[in-house]
Design a protein around this motif. Structure first.
Motif, PDB file in Angstrom:
ATOM      1  N   GLU A 122      -6.002  -7.065   7.720  1.00  0.00           N
ATOM      2  CA  GLU A 122      -6.856  -6.136   8.456  1.00  0.00           C
ATOM      3  C   GLU A 122      -6.157  -4.800   8.696  1.00  0.00           C
ATOM      4  OE1 GLU A 122      -8.023  -8.184  11.963  1.00  0.00           O
ATOM      5  OE2 GLU A 122      -9.368  -9.592  10.915  1.00  0.00           O
ATOM      6  N   ARG A 123      -4.842  -4.827   8.863  1.00  0.00           N
ATOM      7  CA  ARG A 123      -4.091  -3.577   9.058  1.00  0.00           C
ATOM      8  C   ARG A 123      -4.091  -2.724   7.797  1.00  0.00           C
ATOM      9  NH1 ARG A 123      -0.042  -6.753  11.521  1.00  0.00           N
ATOM     10  NH2 ARG A 123       1.216  -6.503   9.620  1.00  0.00           N
ATOM     11  N   CYS A 124      -4.146  -3.368   6.659  1.00  0.00           N
ATOM     12  CA  CYS A 124      -4.072  -2.668   5.376  1.00  0.00           C
ATOM     13  C   CYS A 124      -5.431  -2.046   5.039  1.00  0.00           C
ATOM     14  CB  CYS A 124      -3.651  -3.653   4.283  1.00  0.00           C
ATOM     15  SG  CYS A 124      -3.450  -2.894   2.651  1.00  0.00           S
ATOM     16  N   PRO A 125      -5.474  -0.809   4.554  1.00  0.00           N
ATOM     17  CA  PRO A 125      -6.760  -0.171   4.250  1.00  0.00           C
ATOM     18  C   PRO A 125      -7.457  -0.740   3.018  1.00  0.00           C
ATOM     19  CG  PRO A 125      -4.958   1.264   3.611  1.00  0.00           C
ATOM     20  CD  PRO A 125      -4.343   0.122   4.369  1.00  0.00           C
ATOM     21  N   GLN A 126      -6.744  -1.524   2.193  1.00  0.00           N
ATOM     22  CA  GLN A 126      -7.317  -2.131   0.983  1.00  0.00           C
ATOM     23  C   GLN A 126      -7.936  -1.060   0.078  1.00  0.00           C
ATOM     24  OE1 GLN A 126      -6.203  -4.914   0.680  1.00  0.00           O
ATOM     25  NE2 GLN A 126      -5.973  -5.762   2.744  1.00  0.00           N
ATOM     26  N   MET A 127      -7.111  -0.104  -0.297  1.00  0.00           N
ATOM     27  CA  MET A 127      -7.547   0.989  -1.151  1.00  0.00           C
ATOM     28  C   MET A 127      -7.590   0.556  -2.612  1.00  0.00           C
ATOM     29  SD  MET A 127      -5.269   4.017   0.626  1.00  0.00           S
ATOM     30  CE  MET A 127      -6.284   5.365   0.028  1.00  0.00           C
ATOM     31  N   GLN A 128      -8.336   1.291  -3.400  1.00  0.00           N
ATOM     32  CA  GLN A 128      -8.380   1.065  -4.841  1.00  0.00           C
ATOM     33  C   GLN A 128      -7.083   1.598  -5.453  1.00  0.00           C
ATOM     34  OE1 GLN A 128     -11.079  -0.178  -6.977  1.00  0.00           O
ATOM     35  NE2 GLN A 128     -11.664  -1.059  -5.012  1.00  0.00           N
ATOM     36  N   VAL A 129      -6.327   0.729  -6.139  1.00  0.00           N
ATOM     37  CA  VAL A 129      -5.048   1.141  -6.716  1.00  0.00           C
ATOM     38  C   VAL A 129      -4.962   0.657  -8.163  1.00  0.00           C
ATOM     39  CG1 VAL A 129      -3.823   1.155  -4.514  1.00  0.00           C
ATOM     40  CG2 VAL A 129      -3.879  -0.946  -5.877  1.00  0.00           C
ATOM     41  N   SER A 130      -4.064   1.272  -8.913  1.00  0.00           N
ATOM     42  CA  SER A 130      -3.771   0.821 -10.271  1.00  0.00           C
ATOM     43  C   SER A 130      -2.300   1.069 -10.560  1.00  0.00           C
ATOM     44  CB  SER A 130      -4.650   1.553 -11.300  1.00  0.00           C
ATOM     45  OG  SER A 130      -4.413   2.948 -11.252  1.00  0.00           O
ATOM     46  N   ILE A 131      -1.768   0.383 -11.556  1.00  0.00           N
ATOM     47  CA  ILE A 131      -0.370   0.528 -11.971  1.00  0.00           C
ATOM     48  C   ILE A 131      -0.355   1.218 -13.326  1.00  0.00           C
ATOM     49  CG2 ILE A 131       1.744  -0.694 -12.616  1.00  0.00           C
ATOM     50  CD1 ILE A 131       0.916  -2.907 -10.653  1.00  0.00           C
ATOM     51  N   ASN A 132       0.469   2.263 -13.437  1.00  0.00           N
ATOM     52  CA  ASN A 132       0.482   3.088 -14.642  1.00  0.00           C
ATOM     53  C   ASN A 132       1.910   3.454 -15.033  1.00  0.00           C
ATOM     54  OD1 ASN A 132      -2.661   3.851 -14.602  1.00  0.00           O
ATOM     55  ND2 ASN A 132      -1.849   4.011 -12.530  1.00  0.00           N
TER      56      ASN A 132
END
Length: 446
Positions: A374-384
């Motif tokens: 719940e503390r984490c914003p859970q953003m859209q991420v990717s590894i590049n």
């Protein structure tokens, strides 16, 4: 079968200020802006050409060192291309990545640059921020690594103060009254030094007279008849909001669209999405400050002087609170973050891959702790990979570096902080998000 497509990269470059005249005929980064205009029109022409490769152009990007070339320079080009539509069944509107918030003189400076990219370039769901380290690094650690001192130019510092002050207010962040009082005091000191001492009264009176005559002739209501201008922190922040506009619209000292909208390119000279209050462009104080920002050489030279500033504990806490709200705001828009672990490790301040902010942005699958989720914003991420030639890496390496670092990470009792199965689940979640964030849409198969 392979899927490939093209993303055109614009290159950030710094500029030198001509010291010969107090008022220049050219705005900040004039040459770069002209180059971007030509490049943007060339990309649009390619997409309209019907050439086989045109359908593979899926996105645009801006990269290279960012400190001395801010998002405002690319605003019109990005807005124009992001709205450029070719209805041929394959070419649709372009998506955008803007590399920002990786290298900065102050965390606030990095956060402001991210905010400028989102607002001035009109980034929306499906677009991406490259790196964006300022949005996720350990802020305490960053300032401690600088001995709680920053070296920054005066204009940038004042801009950062005003931006932070305005975010504290607009986000409704409590417990920062002392910081706001400090900012108000510092703002007035720097504003006098950079602007007030270098703006001739006769120049302002000349602008006011010409503007009043112009608006009177066109039957437009205005405030250019009054003589007492108030340049406060609110007016300065409003002038910052206009930095996504083409400065040529203000070269007379006031906002003037007459005869300036000639073709489709010109239609994106004004940022119609930000600020929401379109009318602030007609406020004398706001327009004059934006004009002086671009066309007064002495203002620019004074603002470019470097200063060392001690950052207080209360200021650091205020920055952290603003950053936390920004994370959720950007997450809500649906903008993804394109992380580049090796590049971030070499350029950033953290010295372990498990300290990369990607786990602060998204931790679903990495932990079963509901509070941590719940503390984490859970953003859209990717590894590049970022630049393979520069950093000598491959996408497999980037995943492996993070996996190994997380597997070696220990909790407060010396045990493994992360379960291996959870690490693999988390990586797979990120992999799928990376595919979803791809600009390829349905893809082009060959």
């Amino acid at each position: 079968m392979y899927i490939y497509f093209y993303v055109f990269h614009f290159i950030k470059t710094s500029e030198r200020i001509n010291k010969n005249l107090p008022y220049l005929e050219e705005c900040r980064h004039y040459q770069k802006r002209e180059e971007l205009r030509r490049q943007a029109l060339a990309i649009a022409a390619l997409r309209e050409s019907g050439e086989p490769e045109a359908g593979r152009v899926k996105g645009i990007d801006a990269c290279s060192p960012e400190i001395w070339c801010r998002p405002e320079v690319f605003a019109q080009a990005f807005r124009y291309l992001k709205n450029h539509w070719v209805d041929d069944g394959s070419c649709k509107t372009l998506l955008a990545t803007y590399h920002v918030g990786e290298d900065f003189l102050d965390v606030v400076d990095g956060l402001r640059a991210i905010d400028e990219a989102v607002r001035f370039l009109n980034l929306h769901c499906g677009d991406r921020l490259g790196h964006a380290l300022a949005l996720g690094i350990d802020i305490d650690e960053w300032y401690e690594s600088k001995s709680n001192k920053i070296l920054i130019n005066k204009m940038g510092y004042m801009d950062n103060l005003v931006w932070l002050y305005s975010k504290l207010r607009s986000y409704g962040i409590e417990g920062c009254d002392g910081v706001k009082s400090y900012i108000e005091k510092r703002f007035h000191e720097y504003f006098i030094e950079i602007y007030e001492n270098n703006i001739a009264g006769e120049a302002v009176r000349d602008i006011m007279g010409r503007a009043a005559g112009f608006f009177d002739r066109h039957g437009m209501a205005h405030n250019y008849h009054h003589e007492h201008l108030m340049f406060g922190i609110g007016e300065y922040y409003d002038s910052w909001k206009l930095r996504g506009d083409n400065p040529e619209l203000y070269r007379e000292g006031f906002f003037n669209l007459q005869g300036k909208i000639i073709d489709v390119w010109d239609e994106y000279a004004v940022n119609k999405n930000f600020p929401q209050n379109y009318k602030i462009r007609y406020n004398p104080e706001t327009a004059i400050l934006y004009y002086m920002y671009h066309y007064n050489t002495i203002v620019k030279l004074t603002g470019d002087q470097m200063v060392e500033v001690k950052v207080s504990r209360s200021m650091v806490e205020a920055v952290k609170k603003v950053r936390d709200v920004m994370q959720r705001e950007i997450c809500g828009i649906g903008i993804g973050i394109e992380t580049n672990p090796s590049s971030n490790y070499m350029i950033g301040t953290f010295r372990r891959y498990d300290r990369h902010p990607i786990t602060r942005w998204y931790n679903y699958g990495l932990t079963a702790d509901q509070e941590a989720l719940e503390r984490c914003p859970q953003m859209q991420v990717s590894i590049n990979t970022d630049d393979q030639g520069v950093f000598s890496t491959y996408i497999e390496n980037e995943y492996a570096y993070l996996a190994l670092a997380l597997e070696k990470c220990r909790d407060g009792k010396g045990g493994c902080k992360y379960n291996r199965t959870m690490i693999l689940q988390w990586l797979d979640n990120v992999r799928k998000m990376g595919i979803d964030q791809s600009f390829c849409h349905k893809g082009v198969q060959v």
